[in-house]
Design a protein around this motif. Structure first.
Motif, PDB file in Angstrom:
ATOM      1  N   THR A 107       2.798   8.224  -9.375  1.00 38.80           N
ATOM      2  CA  THR A 107       1.889   7.250  -8.768  1.00 38.80           C
ATOM      3  C   THR A 107       2.664   6.187  -7.999  1.00 38.80           C
ATOM      4  OG1 THR A 107       0.328   7.612 -10.581  1.00 38.80           O
ATOM      5  CG2 THR A 107       0.029   5.630  -9.253  1.00 38.80           C
ATOM      6  N   VAL A 111       2.499   5.416  -3.885  1.00 39.45           N
ATOM      7  CA  VAL A 111       2.263   4.108  -3.275  1.00 39.45           C
ATOM      8  C   VAL A 111       3.378   3.761  -2.291  1.00 39.45           C
ATOM      9  CG1 VAL A 111       2.091   1.638  -3.754  1.00 39.45           C
ATOM     10  CG2 VAL A 111       0.919   3.281  -5.226  1.00 39.45           C
ATOM     11  N   LEU A 116       1.127   2.067   0.872  1.00 47.30           N
ATOM     12  CA  LEU A 116      -0.217   1.561   0.602  1.00 47.30           C
ATOM     13  C   LEU A 116      -0.244   0.051   0.420  1.00 47.30           C
ATOM     14  CD1 LEU A 116      -1.583   4.297  -1.849  1.00 47.30           C
ATOM     15  CD2 LEU A 116      -1.991   4.070   0.610  1.00 47.30           C
ATOM     16  N   LEU A 117       0.909  -0.542   0.107  1.00 46.70           N
ATOM     17  CA  LEU A 117       0.960  -1.980  -0.115  1.00 46.70           C
ATOM     18  C   LEU A 117       1.504  -2.728   1.095  1.00 46.70           C
ATOM     19  CD1 LEU A 117       2.265  -2.098  -3.800  1.00 46.70           C
ATOM     20  CD2 LEU A 117      -0.096  -2.206  -2.975  1.00 46.70           C
ATOM     21  N   TYR A 122      -2.219  -0.689   7.699  1.00 42.00           N
ATOM     22  CA  TYR A 122      -3.642  -0.742   8.004  1.00 42.00           C
ATOM     23  C   TYR A 122      -3.909  -1.273   9.417  1.00 42.00           C
ATOM     24  CZ  TYR A 122      -3.604  -0.269   2.955  1.00 42.00           C
ATOM     25  OH  TYR A 122      -3.354   0.177   1.685  1.00 42.00           O
ATOM     26  N   LEU A 133      -6.665   6.973   3.810  1.00 44.06           N
ATOM     27  CA  LEU A 133      -6.231   5.882   2.941  1.00 44.06           C
ATOM     28  C   LEU A 133      -7.258   5.564   1.853  1.00 44.06           C
ATOM     29  CD1 LEU A 133      -4.686   3.441   5.570  1.00 44.06           C
ATOM     30  CD2 LEU A 133      -3.472   4.761   3.824  1.00 44.06           C
ATOM     31  N   GLY A 134      -8.529   5.730   2.166  1.00 49.00           N
ATOM     32  CA  GLY A 134      -9.566   5.478   1.154  1.00 49.00           C
ATOM     33  C   GLY A 134      -9.429   6.396  -0.056  1.00 49.00           C
ATOM     34  N   TRP A 137      -6.345   5.536  -2.172  1.00 50.74           N
ATOM     35  CA  TRP A 137      -6.510   4.370  -3.048  1.00 50.74           C
ATOM     36  C   TRP A 137      -7.393   4.700  -4.255  1.00 50.74           C
ATOM     37  CZ3 TRP A 137      -4.011   0.419  -4.289  1.00 50.74           C
ATOM     38  CH2 TRP A 137      -3.244  -0.301  -3.391  1.00 50.74           C
ATOM     39  N   VAL A 140      -5.156   6.418  -6.744  1.00 52.47           N
ATOM     40  CA  VAL A 140      -4.246   5.472  -7.389  1.00 52.47           C
ATOM     41  C   VAL A 140      -5.002   4.578  -8.375  1.00 52.47           C
ATOM     42  CG1 VAL A 140      -2.739   3.491  -6.988  1.00 52.47           C
ATOM     43  CG2 VAL A 140      -2.621   5.490  -5.480  1.00 52.47           C
ATOM     44  N   GLY A 141      -6.186   4.104  -7.989  1.00 61.81           N
ATOM     45  CA  GLY A 141      -6.959   3.238  -8.877  1.00 61.81           C
ATOM     46  C   GLY A 141      -7.379   3.939 -10.164  1.00 61.81           C
TER      47      GLY A 141
END
Length: 819
Positions: A107, A111, A116-117, A122, A133-134, A137, A140-141
């Protein structure tokens, strides 16, 4: 049992309970694997080489799912005591922990690889990138939530350190959490460290047993099924058939034969209607002592749930302090209102409501019962945390021979918490000379129980001004020539039993009415104090059978059933749930197969039933108990819908019949005060000439109250006609001739109608109020005399039209019904 040993610790879960966690985990792992391996049709176009982390994460979830499947299969193998069939579970769990660590690493890789961070990701992302990307995420969530939940679960289930081999010197597994919980509750309740006594009792009770919560649940299901089979077949089992050890013998055989799983066979019926009426009458005082809780535990008849909740909230919000909110707000008002609505208590007066409550400091009330010419001391049952600790201070306290213990051979012992609570009440009554002020006792005899020490002051209580504030009314009633009665429900019943024993020296004719209280006397003391003692137990009431020795017998029965049970824990639990929810009778077949299995040495060693344990002394009830039998109605639709109303009856039992603790859903419900009132009323109707059994709708109970001669309101003629038409339907032959004989009689002016045969004899001759209630289409009278109902939720008020005069007799009422 025994618990899982993993990473050098004992866990609060058994190896045969891992499947209950691994089963749901399989479905979640499958969902995350599908989500990670199917990101969409832009995979290769948008992600390119960045698709690797998602693929790796999906593969890790597949491996975790397979691992959980293996854990589930291994966990359901063998019975509870067959450890060798689950010996590889710790190794499999270790591999599962490695898989979780790998998923966390993947994971983090996902990221970082997909940035992603990074905010720039974006800003510069094209529309196809945003579509990807949706889902990334979301994966990952969900992975973060999955890992967090597993980590919290591990922290909750991790127990104390374990030795390499099982040893009886190890502390019982559940004792640590219990010690922590009781320590916190003890600080809240202000026990002053006395909660350690409760922990010590638990330690003795669980010594040698490595129970988990799943073991307790499985044992309770097997015990419930065993008792249900005995009740259904009406065949009690002996000690040797149950596989119990040698320290249980003939006395327990007699108890099992008397109880028979709750069937209570061959009990003689209670034909003394007056004693049942007395029990119902004094139950009103025991219930009124609960104060504000009456609106919750004992809903007013004719008042809806919303009105009850609104009134409780009003009292709660008007109180100034938390103690007043919980214990004091509206107590006297609620007690007075309840007595006004209870049969036969039109003239009863609440004189005193105790201002204090706490550990070994119970709340109590004093009433003037003018209809029966008695002063009644009513002790409240368990309602606060302090009351609960008083219940749990169950250590037997040895007493020296005295006038209270009697001349019988010892040992003489009592329930420590309830004994000290009774001493507090007696000291309070004497210090403020309450009974002398009411002119019930002219003087007190010297008594070391109340003159030896200022126990209440040692507890930090000040009873001077607050006692005066607790006296209700400016003038005390003159109770010259009145008798003395002590009563209580649950905890209050146990304390009232001891209080009666203490007061009997000062007032030899004191009487006691106890409802749903545990046995609290030694055998010799129970024999000495059996006079003027009325003990009432309703159905399968759990509290009425509680005692340390009874709990030890129940524990050993569960262990004996687990020794013989060759089925997996999951199968037993699922069968029990199906039986509870849908009435499936497979549980009875399962228990019959359990009794046919031999007991192996491995089961005895693993379950620890070969350990010699010191048992507590037995406690019994004083006097002959009055048992209220509740025969449930048949059920339909998978055991959910009752096709009729329960039937009630009163029987004379022996104290040995009430020593077997019953495990079923009704054990707690039958302890409620409302169920006691309903059962007593049903038993009264069963003794009436109108029928041999009473149903819950009380169709044979006809009771019409009279108003005072000053006001003389009249019952609505149409309502009265419907009422007698209903009565005429059930007793057609008798009423046919009766109506013809009196059809042309003229009404006699003045006087109330005659009470029917099933109405209690202690009804006041001229009640002051009358209300009519409607129950499913039938009309019933209520008010100062009250109406007897099956349940409060079915009542609704009906307006009664006033007339010029009352019908003066039963004959005139029948004449009006004809016209």
């Amino acid at each position: 049992m025994p618990p899982l040993r993993f990473l050098g610790r004992r866990w609060y879960i058994g190896g045969d309970e891992v499947c209950m966690l691994a089963g749901p985990s399989i479905m979640f792992e499958f969902f995350l694997a599908i989500l990670a391996l199917s990101p969409g049709r832009f995979d290769q176009l948008v992600m390119g080489s960045r698709k690797g982390p998602l693929d790796a994460l999906g593969i890790a979830h597949v491996v975790g799912m397979i691992n959980d499947l293996i854990l589930t299969v291994m966990s359901v193998q063998g019975a509870t005591w067959e450890e060798q069939k689950r010996v590889h579970i710790p190794t499999t769990l270790g591999f599962r922990a490695v898989v979780e660590v790998v998923k966390v690493i993947i994971t983090i890789w996902l990221v970082v690889q997909c940035q992603l961070l990074v905010p720039a990701t974006y800003k510069q992302a094209s529309l196809p990138h945003m579509y990807w990307l949706g889902p990334a995420w979301i994966v990952v969530g969900l992975q973060i939530c999955d890992t967090s939940c597993r980590l919290v679960l591990v922290l909750l289930l991790t127990g104390p350190k374990s030795r390499s081999t099982r040893s009886l010197d190890e502390q019982a597994l559940l004792l640590g959490p219990f010690r922590m919980v009781f320590g916190i509750l003890g600080r809240i309740a202000g026990t002053g460290g006395q909660e350690k006594l409760v922990v010590q009792l638990l330690s003795d009770y669980m010594h040698g047993f490595d129970w988990t919560l799943g073991d307790l649940y499985q044992g309770s299901i097997l015990l419930q099924a065993s008792q249900g089979t005995m009740r259904r077949t009406k065949t009690p089992r002996r000690i040797e058939e149950l596989g119990l050890r040698s320290h249980w013998g003939e006395e327990e055989d007699r108890q099992l034969a008397g109880s028979c799983g709750g069937a209570m066979l061959d009990l003689p019926p209670a034909s003394d209607k007056a004693s049942i009426q007395d029990a119902l009458h004094h139950l009103g005082f025991a219930v009124a002592s609960y104060g504000w809780a009456v609106d919750i535990m004992f809903p007013r008849r004719g008042r809806g749930c919303c009105k009850n909740a609104t009134k409780c909230w009003t009292r709660f919000s008007q109180a100034s302090s938390m103690d007043e909110k919980i214990h004091a707000a509206g107590n006297a008002e609620c007690a007075t209102e309840l007595l006004a609505e209870w049969p036969g208590h039109r003239d009863s007066q609440l004189v005193f409501y105790s201002p204090h409550g706490g550990v070994n400091v119970p709340r109590f009330c004093i009433f003037a019962d003018k209809s029966e010419k008695n002063v009644v001391i009513a002790v409240r049952g368990t309602l606060s945390l302090g009351d609960a600790f008083t219940d749990m201070y169950a250590k037997p306290e040895l007493l020296e021979p005295s006038l209270i213990t009697g001349d019988g051979e010892g040992p003489h012992y009592v329930h420590l918490g309830m004994w000290e609570a009774a001493q507090f009440i007696l000291r309070t009554i004497k210090r403020h000379d309450i009974l002398s002020e009411l002119k019930v006792l002219a003087s007190w005899q010297e008594d070391t129980l109340i003159d030896g020490s200022e126990w209440a002051i040692a507890q930090g209580l000040s009873l001077g001004r607050e006692f005066q504030d607790a006296l209700l009314g400016s003038e005390l009633p003159d109770c010259t020539g009145y008798g003395l009665v002590v009563t209580g429900h649950s905890l209050g019943g146990g304390v009232a039993t001891y209080l009666k024993a203490m007061l009997s020296r000062h007032c030899p004719e004191v009487r006691c009415f106890v409802y749903g209280a545990p046995p609290v006397f030694s055998t010799s003391m129970a024999r000495h104090h059996s006079r003027n003692m009325t003990y009432v137990v309703c159905g399968d009431d759990l509290v009425g059978r509680l005692g340390l020795r009874n709990m030890e017998f129940m524990r050993d029965r569960m262990v004996a059933l687990l020794e013989r049970c060759t089925f997996s824990k999951v199968r037993v639990i699922m069968t029990g749930l199906l039986h509870s929810l849908f009435g499936w009778n497979g549980i009875h077949q399962l228990i019959l197969q359990t009794f046919e299995q031999p007991v192996t040495e491995e089961a005895v060693h693993v379950l620890g039933s070969d350990v010699q344990r010191q048992l507590h002394m037995a406690c019994v009830h004083a006097g002959q108990p009055l048992y209220l039998r509740i025969t449930p109605s048949p059920t339909a639709c998978c055991g959910w819908y009752a096709t009729g109303s329960p039937k009630f009856g009163a029987f004379l039992a022996e104290t040995q019949d009430l020593q077997e603790i019953l495990m079923n859903p009704d054990s707690f419900l039958h302890h409620m005060p409302e169920r006691y009132r309903t059962s007593l009323e049903g038993a009264l109707c069963a003794l009436s000439p109108a029928g041999t059994e009473a149903e819950g709708n009380r169709r044979d109970l006809e009771l019409v109250e009279m108003a005072s001669q000053a006001s003389k309101p009249l019952i609505d003629r149409n309502t009265l006609k419907q009422h007698h038409h209903h009565h005429h339907h059930h007793h057609h032959h008798h009423h046919h001739h009766h109506h013809r004989r009196h059809r042309h009689e003229k009404p006699v002016p003045g006087g109330p109608p005659e009470a029917p045969s099933c109405a209690p004899a202690w009804a006041p001759s001229q009640p002051t109020a009358c209300k009519m209630w409607d129950l499913g289409g039938a009309s019933w009278a209520s008010g100062a005399f009250g109406a007897m109902v099956h349940g409060p939720s079915r009542w609704r008020p009906v307006q009664v039209a006033a007339k010029e005069e009352w019908p003066t007799s039963q004959k005139q009422m029948q004449t009006q019904a004809q016209t």
